[in-house]
Design a protein around this motif. Structure first.
Motif, PDB file in Angstrom:
ATOM      1  N   CYS A   1       0.823  -1.222   0.000  1.00 37.83           N
ATOM      2  CA  CYS A   1       0.000   0.000   0.000  1.00 37.83           C
ATOM      3  C   CYS A   1       0.849   1.260   0.000  1.00 37.83           C
ATOM      4  CB  CYS A   1      -0.926   0.004   1.209  1.00 37.83           C
ATOM      5  SG  CYS A   1      -0.064   0.021   2.794  1.00 37.83           S
ATOM      6  N   VAL A   2       2.173   1.114  -0.075  1.00 36.53           N
ATOM      7  CA  VAL A   2       3.060   2.264   0.094  1.00 36.53           C
ATOM      8  C   VAL A   2       2.807   3.357  -0.947  1.00 36.53           C
ATOM      9  CG1 VAL A   2       4.927   1.291  -1.319  1.00 36.53           C
ATOM     10  CG2 VAL A   2       5.470   2.933   0.488  1.00 36.53           C
TER      11      VAL A   2
ATOM     12  N   SER B   1       0.367   5.558   0.842  1.00 43.03           N
ATOM     13  CA  SER B   1       0.538   5.658   2.283  1.00 43.03           C
ATOM     14  C   SER B   1       1.002   7.042   2.735  1.00 43.03           C
ATOM     15  CB  SER B   1       1.563   4.619   2.748  1.00 43.03           C
ATOM     16  OG  SER B   1       1.858   4.781   4.107  1.00 43.03           O
TER      17      SER B   1
ATOM     18  N   SER C   1      -6.253  -1.935   1.851  1.00 44.82           N
ATOM     19  CA  SER C   1      -5.268  -0.889   1.609  1.00 44.82           C
ATOM     20  C   SER C   1      -5.510   0.293   2.547  1.00 44.82           C
ATOM     21  CB  SER C   1      -5.314  -0.427   0.143  1.00 44.82           C
ATOM     22  OG  SER C   1      -4.143   0.322  -0.179  1.00 44.82           O
ATOM     23  N   VAL C   2      -4.636   1.282   2.436  1.00 38.90           N
ATOM     24  CA  VAL C   2      -4.699   2.480   3.275  1.00 38.90           C
ATOM     25  C   VAL C   2      -5.736   3.458   2.728  1.00 38.90           C
ATOM     26  CG1 VAL C   2      -2.317   2.267   4.041  1.00 38.90           C
ATOM     27  CG2 VAL C   2      -2.818   3.511   1.926  1.00 38.90           C
TER      28      VAL C   2
ATOM     29  N   ARG D   1      -8.386   1.587   7.550  1.00 36.87           N
ATOM     30  CA  ARG D   1      -8.116   0.897   6.297  1.00 36.87           C
ATOM     31  C   ARG D   1      -9.392   0.787   5.459  1.00 36.87           C
ATOM     32  NH1 ARG D   1      -3.736   1.937   7.616  1.00 36.87           N
ATOM     33  NH2 ARG D   1      -1.867   0.611   7.701  1.00 36.87           N
TER      34      ARG D   1
ATOM     35  N   THR E   1      -1.345   3.091  14.881  1.00 38.60           N
ATOM     36  CA  THR E   1      -0.991   2.216  13.759  1.00 38.60           C
ATOM     37  C   THR E   1       0.458   1.747  13.883  1.00 38.60           C
ATOM     38  OG1 THR E   1      -2.564   3.323  12.317  1.00 38.60           O
ATOM     39  CG2 THR E   1      -0.833   2.046  11.260  1.00 38.60           C
TER      40      THR E   1
ATOM     41  N   ILE F   1       3.796   0.121  12.487  1.00 36.79           N
ATOM     42  CA  ILE F   1       4.547  -0.084  11.249  1.00 36.79           C
ATOM     43  C   ILE F   1       5.682  -1.067  11.481  1.00 36.79           C
ATOM     44  CG2 ILE F   1       5.966   1.035   9.487  1.00 36.79           C
ATOM     45  CD1 ILE F   1       4.397   3.611  10.070  1.00 36.79           C
TER      46      ILE F   1
ATOM     47  N   ARG G   1       3.131  -4.825   8.004  1.00 36.33           N
ATOM     48  CA  ARG G   1       2.731  -4.744   6.601  1.00 36.33           C
ATOM     49  C   ARG G   1       1.631  -5.743   6.242  1.00 36.33           C
ATOM     50  NH1 ARG G   1       8.867  -4.046   4.052  1.00 36.33           N
ATOM     51  NH2 ARG G   1       9.246  -1.995   4.982  1.00 36.33           N
TER      52      ARG G   1
END
Length: 331
Positions: A69-70, A73, A113-114, A153, A239, A241, A288
């Motif tokens: 999803c970067v 993001s 996804s974000v 999300r 959140t 990471i 992730r």
């Protein structure tokens, strides 16, 4: 037991949830080996790491996906990310590649996804129309789904059966609840000096950890890594990471690996190190992935729709906000 196939699942959080919802999930489709060996060891799935060898998903009841999803993001706001634009666009391409799987005709295909993925909703809607699916754009906060972490999300769900997404009524799970009596291991990092200054300011303020520590660093005029947070005991965690960006509320250190697994709702016996030296950097596999309670909730809704077998007469798109408990048709 209905079959489910995972795509771009990496470490396997989504599969843990899908299995808990009663699906037979034994196959992962990956574009490479990232995280695949972790899922293979812990979940015993058969993993195809070369797209050319992927089996067809035609007729599979449920395909679930967690591509990178970067590309959408908030992490892209960090210094230096703009220089990686080509890589970010390539990451988006993995999500866009789901169109090929959709064209093979699974009954339901869902991806997570974000919030930034909203800009692609018209594209996803065109896929639904092309292949004859309803499209559900489902906004969730994982802390409402039984996870000890607040993670906004979207589940993007294409379905040939009608699905229902009622507002969940699960109790809130705090960090204190999640940690419980876990055996705290010694795999963690000490807090950098500037981050510790910001952490002290946060701690002295008595404020809940609703903002990143970099905001507190700005007050002091010291640089603190972007998206660095404190896991307050009496709230769901911010959140997650990676453990090197999540700090303990009582001690000047990062979360250790056991604590990280707990707030990501992974089993404590889930091995993220394999044969490598234990390191908090390995917790990025957790950050992730789809949190297992979120994957379970989504899969339960899909299973209910598959069992009811209520067909769709004409493809439609629905905006579902689980946070507010609203559903509206999107033209």
């Amino acid at each position: 037991m209905m079959e489910a196939v995972g795509a771009h699942i990496f470490a396997g959080g989504f599969t843990i949830g899908v299995r808990r919802a009663g699906f037979d999930a034994r196959v992962h489709l990956e574009d490479g080996t990232y995280g695949a060996e972790i899922a293979t060891k812990n979940l015993g799935v058969k993993t195809h790491t070369d797209r050319a060898s992927w089996p067809s998903v035609s007729g599979v009841p449920f395909v679930y996906a967690n591509p990178p999803c970067v590309g959408w993001s908030a992490a892209n706001k960090a210094p230096g990310k703009q220089a990686q634009r080509a890589g970010l666009e390539a990451a988006k391409g993995v999500t866009f590649g789901l169109r090929d799987l959709l064209g093979q005709g699974p009954t339901v295909l869902a991806t997570e996804s974000v919030p930034g993925v909203r800009r692609e909703f018209p594209r996803f809607q065109s896929w639904a129309r092309d292949f004859g699916y309803n499209l559900y754009l489902v906004k969730v906060d994982t802390s409402l789904l039984g996870a000890p972490q607040r993670r906004l999300r979207y589940f993007v769900v294409w379905s040939r059966v009608a699905l229902d997404f009622p507002k969940p009524s699960m109790p809130v799970v705090t960090v204190r609840d999640a940690w419980g009596d876990i055996q705290h291991d010694d795999v963690y990092n000490q807090m950098p000096e500037n981050t510790r200054k910001a952490w002290n300011l946060w701690k002295d303020s008595g404020s809940p950890p609703v903002r990143g520590l970099h905001h507190w660093g700005e007050r002091l005029g010291v640089p603190v890594p972007f998206l660095a947070y404190v896991a307050g005991l009496d709230y769901p965690a911010p959140t997650f990471i990676c453990a090197d960006r999540m700090y303990h509320p009582l001690e000047p250190r990062t979360l250790n690996v056991a604590e990280s697994k707990a707030i990501c709702a992974y089993p404590q016996n889930f091995d993220i190190h394999l044969d490598r030296k234990p390191s908090v950097s390995h917790t990025r596999y957790l950050g992730r992935s789809v949190l297992p309670p979120a994957g379970e909730w989504l899969a339960e809704r899909v299973r209910a729709g598959l069992e009811a077998q209520k067909g769709i007469s004409e493809p439609a798109t629905y905006l579902v906000d689980v946070v507010k408990g609203t559903v509206q048709k999107w033209l």
